[in-house]
Design a protein around this motif. Structure first.
Motif, mmCIF file in Angstrom:
data_model
loop_
_atom_site.group_PDB
_atom_site.id
_atom_site.type_symbol
_atom_site.label_atom_id
_atom_site.label_comp_id
_atom_site.label_asym_id
_atom_site.label_seq_id
_atom_site.Cartn_x
_atom_site.Cartn_y
_atom_site.Cartn_z
ATOM 1 N N GLU A 51 0.744 -1.221 -0.062
ATOM 2 C CA GLU A 51 0.029 -0.224 -0.115
ATOM 3 C C GLU A 51 0.787 1.096 0.021
ATOM 4 N N ALA A 52 2.191 1.140 0.994
ATOM 5 C CA ALA A 52 2.883 2.389 0.942
ATOM 6 C C ALA A 52 3.749 2.635 -0.524
ATOM 7 N N THR A 53 4.132 1.485 -1.239
ATOM 8 C CA THR A 53 4.766 1.779 -2.548
ATOM 9 C C THR A 53 3.746 2.409 -3.665
ATOM 10 N N ARG A 54 2.557 1.589 -3.388
ATOM 11 C CA ARG A 54 1.641 2.146 -4.666
ATOM 12 C C ARG A 54 1.188 3.486 -4.335
ATOM 13 N N SER A 55 0.941 3.962 -3.085
ATOM 14 C CA SER A 55 0.670 5.486 -2.765
ATOM 15 C C SER A 55 1.794 6.213 -3.518
ATOM 16 N N ALA A 56 3.058 5.787 -3.246
ATOM 17 C CA ALA A 56 4.257 6.494 -3.568
ATOM 18 C C ALA A 56 4.449 6.904 -5.182
ATOM 19 N N LEU A 57 4.335 5.555 -5.762
ATOM 20 C CA LEU A 57 4.276 5.696 -7.073
ATOM 21 C C LEU A 57 3.005 6.430 -7.782
ATOM 22 N N LEU A 58 1.945 6.403 -7.173
ATOM 23 C CA LEU A 58 0.710 7.179 -7.961
ATOM 24 C C LEU A 58 1.228 8.740 -7.807
ATOM 25 N N ASP A 59 1.767 9.078 -6.385
ATOM 26 C CA ASP A 59 2.053 10.391 -6.161
ATOM 27 C C ASP A 59 2.940 10.909 -7.122
ATOM 28 N N LEU A 60 4.071 10.110 -7.404
ATOM 29 C CA LEU A 60 5.126 10.619 -8.445
ATOM 30 C C LEU A 60 4.385 10.497 -9.788
ATOM 31 N N LEU A 61 3.438 9.686 -10.015
ATOM 32 C CA LEU A 61 2.889 9.842 -11.481
ATOM 33 C C LEU A 61 2.220 11.041 -11.500
ATOM 34 N N LEU A 62 1.258 11.360 -10.508
ATOM 35 C CA LEU A 62 0.576 12.480 -10.558
ATOM 36 C C LEU A 62 1.579 13.972 -10.664
ATOM 37 N N VAL A 63 2.746 13.875 -9.839
ATOM 38 C CA VAL A 63 3.566 15.111 -10.099
ATOM 39 C C VAL A 63 3.992 15.363 -11.433
ATOM 40 N N HIS A 64 4.465 14.091 -11.941
ATOM 41 C CA HIS A 64 5.143 14.031 -13.318
ATOM 42 C C HIS A 64 4.214 14.582 -14.332
ATOM 43 N N VAL A 65 2.856 14.094 -14.483
ATOM 44 C CA VAL A 65 1.892 14.580 -15.416
ATOM 45 C C VAL A 65 1.697 16.192 -15.280
ATOM 46 N N LEU A 66 1.578 16.556 -14.044
ATOM 47 C CA LEU A 66 1.102 18.083 -13.652
ATOM 48 C C LEU A 66 2.517 18.809 -14.067
ATOM 49 N N ARG A 67 3.523 18.418 -13.845
ATOM 50 C CA ARG A 67 4.764 18.999 -14.295
ATOM 51 C C ARG A 67 4.658 19.305 -15.786
ATOM 52 N N GLY A 68 4.582 18.015 -16.443
ATOM 53 C CA GLY A 68 4.619 18.063 -17.938
ATOM 54 C C GLY A 68 3.556 19.097 -18.604
ATOM 55 N N TRP A 69 2.349 19.120 -17.864
ATOM 56 C CA TRP A 69 1.373 20.140 -18.431
ATOM 57 C C TRP A 69 1.730 21.424 -18.191
ATOM 58 N N LEU A 70 2.205 21.744 -16.799
ATOM 59 C CA LEU A 70 2.539 23.319 -16.429
ATOM 60 C C LEU A 70 3.660 23.722 -17.365
ATOM 61 N N ARG A 71 4.358 23.089 -17.929
ATOM 62 C CA ARG A 71 5.554 23.446 -18.841
ATOM 63 C C ARG A 71 4.850 24.088 -20.164
ATOM 64 N N THR A 72 3.925 23.465 -20.715
ATOM 65 C CA THR A 72 3.222 23.983 -21.821
ATOM 66 C C THR A 72 2.118 24.866 -21.402
ATOM 67 N N HIS A 73 1.411 24.910 -20.243
ATOM 68 C CA HIS A 73 0.402 25.694 -19.879
ATOM 69 C C HIS A 73 0.738 26.447 -18.412
ATOM 70 N N PRO A 74 1.693 27.638 -18.658
ATOM 71 C CA PRO A 74 2.069 28.363 -17.484
ATOM 72 C C PRO A 74 1.038 29.406 -17.365
ATOM 73 N N GLY A 75 -0.302 29.297 -17.284
ATOM 74 C CA GLY A 75 -1.268 30.212 -17.544
ATOM 75 C C GLY A 75 -1.785 30.512 -15.881
ATOM 76 N N PRO A 76 -2.481 31.322 -15.565
ATOM 77 C CA PRO A 76 -2.903 31.718 -14.116
ATOM 78 C C PRO A 76 -3.968 30.774 -13.433
ATOM 79 N N ASP A 77 -3.947 29.653 -13.912
ATOM 80 C CA ASP A 77 -4.932 28.823 -13.124
ATOM 81 C C ASP A 77 -4.673 28.736 -11.571
#
Length: 312
Positions: free
Chosen positions: A151-177
């Motif tokens: 359960e701990a490893t799964r949560s950590a992996l999902l956290d990292l997945l979320l962070v990487h997806v958001l980082r990629g999106w923010l690189r191309t959408h640096p808007g005022p959201d």
């Protein structure tokens, strides 16, 4: 924000589909993913045209918006509910294969930052993030085996997945959201709050340690963070308290002192006001909630039938 979603339980499973198929996930409080492992399909939403998905695509539903997947473009209401029962998946080839999972918040609210994002964010392997593909491989491996700490490893992996997806999106959408906090006084106050939430902070004390008047500090903080300092501090304390309830066996009185409440009663009153449930019942629910289990074919399934996110 990551801390807020981790109040939910991480669930994930691998799903195979062949021939004519489709599934729908109704709106839920939490965040979800879809990651395509093999084949092609379509993301179906309530408001936008169907979007083609291929191998390696990752779909993020930041605030759990209603959506579906299908082998062809279809109306969302025509899709049957997604099966999250955890039944064994067939061996061998499938036309479409993906991972499915979610952080489902039984109590509390989705973080304001996630609510400010689009309902769906799609990351492609062509976006230039090799670490994202590595995370998907690690998640696949984690789903194929059960053991101590799953359960701990799964949560950590999902956290990292979320962070990487958001980082990629923010690189191309640096808007005022969501405003980046650059005000030095607000940044300093946030550091004090998050490092020492147990301290009996008052607005006057926080304004003094950052070198501002109480009125000016309150105006600056509220303008940058969208809520007054006291309300923000309470949210941080209760979020930490919820994590301690879920992850430890510490008595309620001990947790209350650790997060800045003088008594168990004061902690319980604030917790019920925020989450709509007593700390004791919240802890009991965390202990009895269904967990992700693996079947003998190496696939993972959840015993819950709630909405989920899909990792393909």
């Amino acid at each position: 924000m990551i801390g807020s979603i981790r109040l939910g339980r991480a669930r994930a499973r691998r799903i195979k589909e062949t021939g004519s198929w489709g599934m729908r996930w109704d709106a839920f409080a939490g965040s979800g993913f879809h990651v395509v492992l093999h084949g092609r399909g379509w993301l179906i939403t309530a408001d936008d045209p169907p979007r083609a998905l291929g191998q390696g695509d990752v779909v993020l539903a930041p605030s759990g918006a209603r959506h579906g997947l299908s082998h062809v473009p279809r109306a969302l209401d025509d899709l049957p509910p997604g099966d999250m029962s955890g039944k064994p998946q067939p061996d061998g080839h499938a036309d479409f294969e993906f991972l499915c999972g979610a952080y489902h918040l039984e109590h509390g609210q989705v973080h304001e930052y996630l609510l400010s994002l689009p309902d769906f964010i799609v990351a492609s392997p062509d976006d230039g993030d090799p670490e994202l593909a590595s995370l998907v491989d690690l998640l696949i491996a984690d789903l194929s085996q059960a053991g101590p700490g799953t359960e701990a490893t799964r949560s950590a992996l999902l956290d990292l997945l979320l962070v990487h997806v958001l980082r990629g999106w923010l690189r191309t959408h640096p808007g005022p959201d969501w405003p980046l906090v650059r005000d030095p006084a607000v940044v300093a106050a946030l550091r004090h709050i998050h490092r020492e939430p147990h301290r009996p902070w008052t607005v006057s004390q926080l304004s003094a340690v950052v070198g501002m008047s109480r009125t000016a500090f309150t105006r600056h903080f509220t303008g940058r963070m969208g809520k007054p300092p006291r309300v923000y501090l309470t949210g941080v304390r209760l979020s930490q308290g919820a994590r301690l309830l879920r992850e430890t066996d510490a008595p309620l009185a001990v947790i209350a002192r650790q997060i800045g409440y003088s008594t168990e009663f004061a902690f319980g009153t604030a917790f019920r006001r925020e989450y709509g449930i007593s700390p004791g019942r919240f802890r009991d629910g965390a202990r009895t909630a269904p967990v992700v289990r693996n079947d003998r074919h190496g696939q993972s399934g959840s015993t819950t039938t709630t909405s989920g996110f899909t990792v393909r």
